[in-house]
Each structure stands twice: as structure tokens, then as C-alpha cells.
Write an enzyme that holds these catalytic residues in place. Structure first.
Site, mmCIF file in Angstrom:
data_model
loop_
_atom_site.group_PDB
_atom_site.id
_atom_site.type_symbol
_atom_site.label_atom_id
_atom_site.label_comp_id
_atom_site.label_asym_id
_atom_site.label_seq_id
_atom_site.Cartn_x
_atom_site.Cartn_y
_atom_site.Cartn_z
ATOM 1 N N GLY B 127 0.828 -1.206 0.000
ATOM 2 C CA GLY B 127 0.000 0.000 0.000
ATOM 3 C C GLY B 127 0.857 1.249 0.000
ATOM 4 O O GLY B 127 1.115 1.826 1.062
ATOM 5 N N GLU B 244 12.638 -3.773 -4.999
ATOM 6 C CA GLU B 244 11.693 -3.868 -6.116
ATOM 7 C C GLU B 244 12.409 -3.601 -7.429
ATOM 8 O O GLU B 244 12.196 -4.276 -8.413
ATOM 9 C CB GLU B 244 10.537 -2.881 -5.958
ATOM 10 C CG GLU B 244 9.560 -2.993 -7.113
ATOM 11 C CD GLU B 244 8.329 -2.110 -6.949
ATOM 12 O OE1 GLU B 244 7.226 -2.625 -7.128
ATOM 13 O OE2 GLU B 244 8.476 -0.918 -6.633
#
Lengths: 361, 407
Positions: B127, B244
Site C-alpha cells: 500500500g 523492487e
């Protein structure tokens, strides 16, 4: 597995680079382009002291001691990258790159020993092995050769020409009877290119009976070396553009703080950096991955040429109006990249060859 | 340069290959993306036991506990690709949350979350982005206010992939509204079954809902759910963003895609001639091959730099930007060579490759934006890679959004 340069390789490239940084600075190159050939001779002896001409020469061949360093195309490419970076007037790529690769492959210890002793330096004419234009091409008749060899590279200081009839490799002495040279004026004045017209000039076949393989290896190595030269020149243009963008103020701030300019530089860097790994591998493949040598030479030269054309244009643009002037001299790098692109096969030609090598169409 | 593997690595390759030969039949299909299916969980367990998933994670948390070795990781990836076997479960929980917890989590958080996450039993979503906080992520406004032993959360997240299956979310919220924007953020872990959370699928241009929007209305989570200290969430999140970026852009995958396009061009005929004989398309193919090859070699260089514990520099910074762009261009070529067939989609008759090139072409456009947009990547490359100056911060009120000169 180790994908990268060894300490020795880094040292070799650094020492050549450091030497050229002083010896081949812009004002000296500029004089060369204006017709004063001193720099080419100075560089030749300077590089000789560093051992550069002996890099690809074997230590010994067929029982004859040659005293070379016996290194590979990767080491030669690292040297060539430094030469491109400093737009050096040098015939290394042809005289001590392509010619030595071809003669080494053919097993010609006599010519190699003359090269090692400095009594022979070869210019190389291979254009017709890649594509024959009208009125060009050589034919051998007995021990004489006639016809035209166009775009012969590395004529500065050369004593001989290493040429091809398409399937054979021959040596012709410079200035001999029936050898007529036409100097060409190209965009790139840091190196000289000539066209040869031969009329029953006496020709010596090089040793060995498998000239086709030697020819292929010469062209592959030549393509890798031109790619390395272009990589060096493009990397320098990018560095100059970034440095200029930090110095030049407009609107009360360095132009390098504007995103429009930063993104141009980022695009150059992002496209150019992978070229370095590709050139390393293509050069390494010449000696260690024979089944990929020709393909990688085609892929490396076509890709580095395309990326560097973009870098040459964009780096010039980052310099604004100054990039366009003669004063800054940026155009010498721009033109060197442009000339390398056309020689030994342009990108489209190389990609067609790469496709053919893979059985694509 | 030495591209030969030493005996240790040759042996390791043989070991991985042997494992795959023996166990390949129990592997789920590579396209099986189902969450928590028995087959996938069993496969994950087998991979964990043998060190082919979570290889370097500590044993006490269910990992294999091996020393980091970029070359072995590469060999595993190569052999799994060669055998067309799916690798371990990936996803944001394993790739981003676990490294963060290992670095910054409390012992209790590590004990509670890492093991089931590695096992694939606990699924996470991320989120971060909000409608008003994309590239400027630190502008996020989802608020968490302390009330007794709880944070009470109100706000909205967007681009939340896997939210519909997730058990948990790692989330950035604003806990210190008066602090400067980067110092007012906290990183908290939220149970997705908590009342007040609503997940709405977000349909994209591909025709699929690869993402969701997540709405929070008075969602209560214990204050112990925080990772790191209050106001330090930006620093905690940046640790995971690095992970990431590392996830994206696999150079072997690009060459694999390229081979598929070459196969299409050999297979598809037009006017009785295979498309590979068309000089224009072939030129585009080889052009992309050269670029994919350059990215592969760049990747090998990165593997060596990582094994040598050296900084990856520019070679690393460019991977996301160049890798995503290259993939997008490959999908573009695949569609072009298919001509009219390139427009077929979904369950159309005569469809080629299940329409996956159109899906790639559109989805890759999303990847160019996600995980740090191309423009942000270029800022990073120019600032960190080339040392160019940052753009000066605008004075407050110097831009009026939505204002038009004509009015």
C-alpha cells in the site's frame, strides 16, 4: 565465471589512456587534421614504448620467435577504446589489429616478423570483401594484381597494403610500380583513407591455404575494434556534455539542473553503458567463443554505431550553439563516430549478415 | 573475462538440473498464478527445503541460510528456465517485505510473518501509491491517528496488485501531519480482514483488473504493527524500493521473448513466404536482438560486480529504464509482424499466442510507469549516475495547478 576486466587489462587500458590524454590532446589533433603529420609519428613511437603494437603478435609462430605479447582481441579493443576516446590519429586498428589477426590466422610468420621488427606496417583494404561497388574489386593474375581497392584504412606510415581479391589475401608494396594512390577527403580528418588503383602491380599471396577463414577473422576483429573506437568516442562526448551542462548557466542556474537536459544525458548514459559489456563480450568471443565471433561482431558494431550516433547528436545538442562551432572541437568526435559507422559494414548491412548467420531468411 | 564456471559451480548446476529432472512432474505449470493452491504450496516447500527459494534467508525463519552468491542465484534461474519449471513464489511479500523485516523488523514481527510468507501461505500486498501520490510518493495522505492502543486509518491506496487475495498489507501512512512530508510517514502492517477495508478491482486497458483500489474507513490496527519508528517510514520504504527495482528486468527473459518472435516470423507466412524473409521486419528483429544481447551482457557484468561486492554504478541504474523499454518494443514488433492477426484479442477465433503480445504491449506500458516511472529513473540516472544537479525546489505557490491563462 568472471564477466569484467582483469587488473592487468584495466592497467593496460589506463596506461594507454593516460599517455593519450597528454599526447593526443585536442590542439595536437587539430594540427594533425590541418596537415601537420607529426602527431601520428609521435603517437606511433609513444605507443611502441608502451608495447601497444605487440599486443596481438604471438610470442612465437612456427618456430620463429616474434617477441609479441600474445594477447587477444579484448586487449586490442581496450586500447582502441582509449584511441577513440582521444580521437587519436593512429593506424593501430588496421596495422596491429586486423593485419596481425589475419596473418596470425594464416600462419604467416615472415610478415609477422617484419611487423614485429618495424620493417613492415600494413594498411588494410577490405571494403570489397563486404560489398563491391561499381568499378571496384581486384583480380589476381599470376603474381600481379589489377583493379581498385576502395577505402583502404590506416595508410599513415604504412609500407605495405594488405588487400583481398574476395577470397585471397595479398600484400602489395606501397609505391611499387603499378600502384597508384588517391588520398580521400572524408568528414573524419583524424585518420586518412585512400583508394588504390592497381595496374599489374606485383602481389605476394600471404602464407597458408585457408585465406577465407583469415579474411573472416580480420573483418570480425576490425568490426569489434571500430565498435570499441566508437564506444570510446561516444563515452567522451557524453562526459563532455555532462561537464558542460554543469558549467553553463542560463536563467540563473546551470542548464544541467533542467530536467529537459538531464533526461537527454540520462538517455545517452542508459543506452551507452550496456554497449560496454557488449563490446567486451564481442571482443572476448573472437578468441574464446569462435562459434559466436562473427555474430557478436555484427551485433556489437551495428548496435554501438546506432547508440553512438544518438549520443553524438544529443551531446552536441546539450552544448547548444557552442557544440556546433569549430572552437570547441566536439565535431572531431562526432565525425569519428560517423566515419566508423560506415566502414566495414553499416548497421543495416551488419544486421542482414547477422540474420544470415542465424539462418533467418 | 572468464566465462567458464569453476568445478564448484558446474557441480551446483548439475545438482539443480538433477533436482529438476527428478521432481519436475510435481511442479505446477509456469502460467499457474493461483494463490495458495495445494500444488504451488507443495512445490514451494520442496524448493525451500532444497535452497531454490529463499536461498539466503536465515534458517530460523524458514529460509535455506546459504551465503549470498549471485552466480548460484543466476544458475538456479537459468536451469529453471531451461526446464520450463516455475521458480519459487515471488511477489511483494517475499521480495520486498521480508528483506525489510529482516533489516528493520522486531523479533516478534520476524517470527510472526517471515516463515508463512516464505512458505507462500501468507500473501501480501503493497500500500504505497495514492491517487494524489504517485511519483511524489512522499505526498501521501492516508492518515493513521493513534487512539488508545490502536492506529485508526482513513484514506485510499491505488495500484495495489493482489489486494483481492492478500492476507496482509505493508502500508505507508501519515502519522505526523505537522512534520515535513518525508518525516511524517510510518510503515505499518495491516491485516486485510480488518473491518473498514474495501478492495475494488481496477480494470486497466488490457481488459484485466491487474490492480485494485483499497479504501480505509476507520480501520483499527494495533500500534505494535509499525515497522521502525514513527516518522521513519520513508527510510523503511526506501529499503524495499531498492529490492523492487532489482526484481524488474531479467535479461535472459528478454532474449527468450526475442526467440519467440523469431519463431513467429519463421512460422507465419504471407503470400507464401515466411515473414523472416522480409528484410524490414528482420532488420527490426536483429536490432532488438543486439539490444537484448547488450542487456544480457550488462546483466552478467552486474552478476560479477555483485559477487565481488562492488558497486554496480551506471550499469545497475539503467536496468529498469532500458529493460522495460526493450520489452515494450519487442511486443510492438511481434504485433506488427502478425499484421491483421496482431489485433486479435481475448477469445477470438484465429488468435495467435492467446493474444499475449497485445497484453504485453499494453501491460509493459504500465511497467514503464510502475516501480518508479521512466522520468523518475532518468532523474536518478542523471543525479546519482552522472552527478548532475537537482532541480531547485519551487517556491510555495509558484505553480497553480489547474489554472488556465485563458481564464
Amino acid at each position: 565465471m568472471y564477466f569484467g576486466l582483469s587488473e592487468d587489462q584495466i592497467m593496460l587500458q589506463d596506461s594507454v589512456g593516460r599517455y593519450l590524454e597528454g599526447a593526443s590532446e585536442l590542439e595536437a589533433v587539430r594540427k594533425f587534421t590541418e596537415g601537420d603529420t607529426t602527431l601520428a609519428d609521435t603517437l606511433h613511437s609513444g605507443m611502441e614504448e608502451l608495447g601497444v603494437p605487440f599486443v596481438l603478435l604471438p610470442e612465437a609462430l612456427n618456430g620463429q620467435i616474434l617477441g609479441g605479447l600474445g594477447m587477444g582481441v579484448l586487449e586490442a579493443a581496450l586500447i582502441q577504446e582509449a584511441l577513440g576516446r582521444h580521437i587519436a590519429p593512429s593506424s593501430f586498428a588496421t596495422a596491429y589489429g586486423m593485419a596481425v589477426v589475419g596473418l596470425r590466422e594464416a600462419g604467416d610468420e615472415d610478415w609477422l616478423s617484419q611487423i614485429a621488427m618495424g620493417s613492415a606496417r600494413m594498411a588494410v583494404g577490405m571494403t570489397e570483401a563486404i560489398g563491391v561497388r561499381e568499378d571496384a574489386g581486384l583480380s589476381l593474375s599470376g603474381d600481379t594484381v589489377s583493379g581498385r581497392a576502395s577505402f583502404v584504412m590506416g595508410a599513415d606510415g604504412a609500407t605495405h597494403f594488405l588487400l583481398t581479391t574476395g577470397d585471397q589475401l595479398i600484400v602489395v608494396e606501397r609505391g611499387a610500380k603499378g600502384v597508384s594512390e588517391t588520398a580521400l577527403t572524408t568528414i573524419d580528418k583524424t585518420r586518412n583513407v585512400v583508394t588504390l588503383d592497381l595496374d599489374k602491380a606485383s602481389a605476394a599471396l600471404i602464407a597458408g591455404n585457408n585465406h577465407a577463414v583469415a579474411l573472416r577473422k580480420m573483418i570480425d576483429a576490425g568490426r569489434v575494434l571500430l565498435a570499441a573506437d566508437t564506444l570510446g568516442a561516444a563515452a567522451m562526448m557524453l562526459e563532455k556534455a555532462v561537464a558542460y551542462s554543469k558549467e553553463r548557466d542560463q536563467f540563473n542556474r546551470p542548464i544541467g539542473s533542467f530536467q529537459a537536459v538531464k533526461h537527454m544525458c540520462a538517455e545517452m548514459a542508459a543506452r551507452l553503458e550496456p554497449c560496454r559489456a557488449l563490446v567486451w563480450y564481442a571482443a572476448y568471443a573472437q578468441d574464446h567463443v569462435p562459434e559466436e565471433a562473427a555474430l557478436m561482431a555484427c551485433l556489437a558494431k551495428s548496435h554501438v554505431s546506432d547508440v553512438s550516433k544518438f549520443v553524438a547528436r544529443t551531446a552536441t545538442e546539450v552544448h547548444g550553439g557552442m557544440g556546433f562551432t569549430d572552437l570547441l572541437g566536439l565535431h572531431y568526435w562526432f565525425k569519428r563516430i560517423g566515419a566508423n559507422r560506415q566502414l566495414l559494414g553499416g548497421p543495416e548491412k551488419l544486421r542482414a549478415e547477422a540474420a544470415e548467420l542465424q539462418g533467418w531468411g | 573475462m572468464d566465462l567458464n564456471l569453476t568445478q564448484e559451480y558446474e557441480d551446483f548446476r548439475a545438482e539443480v538440473r538433477g533436482f529438476l529432472e527428478k521432481h519436475k512432474d510435481s511442479a505446477p505449470s509456469r502460467s499457474d498464478r493461483s494463490v495458495r493452491s495445494k500444488k504451488r504450496l507443495a512445490w514451494q516447500e520442496l524448493l525451500l527445503q532444497n535452497g531454490y527459494a529463499a536461498r539466503t534467508h536465515p534458517k530460523q525463519y524458514g529460509g535455506f541460510g546459504a551465503a549470498p552468491d549471485a552466480l548460484k542465484a543466476r544458475i538456479i534461474a537459468e536451469e529453471f528456465a531451461r526446464a520450463s519449471a516455475p521458480g519459487g513464489i515471488s511477489g511483494q511479500g517475499i521480495n520486498m517485505l521480508v528483506p525489510t523485516l529482516l533489516e528493520l523488523g522486531t523479533d516478534e514481527q520476524k517470527d510472526t510473518y517471515i516463515k508463512p510468507t516464505l512458505a507462500g501461505e501468507m500473501v501480501w500486498c503493497q500500500g504505497y501509491s495514492e491517487p494524489g501520490a504517485g511519483s511524489d510518493l512522499a505526498a501521501l495522505r492516508t492518515a493513521a491517528v493513534v487512539d488508545g492502543d490502536d492506529f485508526v486509518i482513513n484514506g485510499q491506496k491505488i495500484w495495489t496488485s493482489t489486494a483481492q487475495f492478500a492476507d496482509m498489507m505493508f502500508c505507508l501512512v501519515r502519522t505526523e501531519p505537522d512534520a515535513p512530508k518525508h518525516q511524517g510517514i510510518s510503515y505499518i502492517l495491516i491485516d486485510m480482514n480488518t473491518p473498514g477495508i474495501e478492495v475494488r478491482p481496477l480494470m486497466t486497458m488490457t481488459g484485466f483488473a491487474e490492480f485494485n483500489e483499497v479504501f480505509f474507513t476507520d480501520v483499527r490496527v494495533p500500534v505494535t504493527s509499525i515497522v521502525g519508528n514513527r516518522g521513519e517510514g520513508w527510510m523503511v520504504a526506501n529499503a524495499t524500493l531498492t529490492h523492487e527495482r532489482g526484481m524488474l528486468g531479467d535479461p535472459d527473459a528478454a532474449l527468450g521473448r526475442l526467440r519467440s518472435i523469431a519463431e513467429i516470423m519463421q512460422k507465419e507466412h504471407i503470400d507464401g513466404k515466411p515473414l523472416i524473409e522480409d528484410a524490414v521486419y528482420r532488420d527490426r528483429l536483429v536490432k532488438l536482438q543486439a539490444e537484448a544481447q547488450a542487456m544480457k551482457m550488462n546483466g552478467m557484468r552486474l552478476t560479477t560486480l555483485s559477487s565481488e561486492k562492488k558497486s554496480s554504478g551506471m550499469a545497475g541504474l539503467l536496468v529498469k529504464l532500458q529493460g522495460c523499454e526493450l520489452n515494450h518494443q519487442m511486443a510492438d514488433l511481434a504485433i506488427d509482424v502478425m499484421g491483421e492477426y496482431g489485433i486479435l484479442y481475448e477469445d477470438s477465433p484465429f488468435i495467435r499466442d492467446q493474444g499475449m503480445w497485445q497484453t504485453h504491449y499494453m501491460f509493459d506500458l504500465g511497467l514503464i510507469i510502475g516501480g518508479g516511472s521512466a522520468q523518475i529513473q532518468k532523474n536518478i540516472i542523471s543525479e546519482r549516475g552522472l552527478g548532475m544537479p537537482r532541480e531547485p525546489k519551487p517556491q510555495p505557490g509558484s505553480f497553480k495547478s489547474g489554472a488556465s491563462k485563458a481564464n
